[in-house]
Design an enzyme around this catalytic site. Sequence first.
Site, PDB file in Angstrom:
ATOM      1  CE1 TYR A   6      -7.358  20.046  10.179  1.00 14.52           C
ATOM      2  CE2 TYR A   6      -7.223  22.282  11.047  1.00 14.52           C
ATOM      3  CZ  TYR A   6      -6.666  21.240  10.330  1.00 14.52           C
ATOM      4  OH  TYR A   6      -5.413  21.382   9.772  1.00 14.52           O
ATOM      5  CB  THR A  31      -3.181  22.798   0.286  1.00 20.00           C
ATOM      6  OG1 THR A  31      -4.002  23.232   1.379  1.00 20.00           O
ATOM      7  CG2 THR A  31      -1.706  22.971   0.643  1.00 20.00           C
ATOM      8  CE  LYS A  83      -4.444  18.312  11.649  1.00 16.42           C
ATOM      9  NZ  LYS A  83      -3.450  17.343  11.114  1.00 16.42           N
ATOM     10  CB  ILE A  99       5.368  10.992   3.084  1.00 18.37           C
ATOM     11  CG1 ILE A  99       6.874  11.198   3.210  1.00 18.37           C
ATOM     12  CG2 ILE A  99       4.630  12.332   3.195  1.00 18.37           C
ATOM     13  CD1 ILE A  99       7.504  11.867   2.004  1.00 18.37           C
TER      14      ILE A  99
END
Length: 253
Positions: free
Chosen positions: A154, A191, A158, A6
């Site tokens: 971004y 987050t 992605k 991870i």
Amino acid sequence: MKYAIITGASKGLGESIAKRLLQEQIAVISVSRTENKELKSLAMDKGIEYKHISCNLSLETEIQEVFMEIAHCLFENQPTEILLFNNAGVIEPIQKVGNLDQTPIIRNIKINLIAPMLITNLFLSKAHLTNTKVTIINVTSGAAIRSIEGWSVYCSSKAGLNMFTQTTAVEQADLETKHTIIGFSPGVMDTGMQETIRSTTEDAFKELEKFKEYKEKNMLLDTDTVAHRLVDLVLTGTPESGKVYHIKELLET
């Protein structure tokens, strides 16, 4: 035995994924710049193999060195399956085109797109010589399919990750391998990335007030909830290689 790698496991979604996998008795290798001591303690309590490896995912040479070593050690143990979570990502730079600085543009593309490409390429190459199945989960974003002012870099990184995922799946199907590669869009979570977004200015990011409202009205998803749904899909479902899964769909099932 199953092993999970991870990236970005020290916090946020990566930390939640790691905790769930350790609960499932799956050995975990955490790759991030800093170590999460809670993961180490949990692994010791569960008696599960755990290792943290420091890596700067914006440096190609470091990626190659670190993941070559990981791959060598794992495949030597002949695991039944390797779960590779390309989870690490950065949102910066948040700024309109014309006002962007070169360095954060390059760093974003390296971490969000180039790192998953290099890591995936390496593991599929090594797996070709063994009977180990590799399942790759690329953490993407809804921004990959929606243009958002101030997020050009971004969104682009992605979107590239989505296409890489889909193309790799087509190639693996043609080669008739047993490997699976999927994308996963986790939605808007509570987050550090959201904190970064809320700390910007409306001149740079037009939707700033909307994202502040997500926090104020408790509309952000909990990372543990998102991680559980993703891990359920990977461990007990039959994920379709090449598909980009969205958390909204998984929460509805």
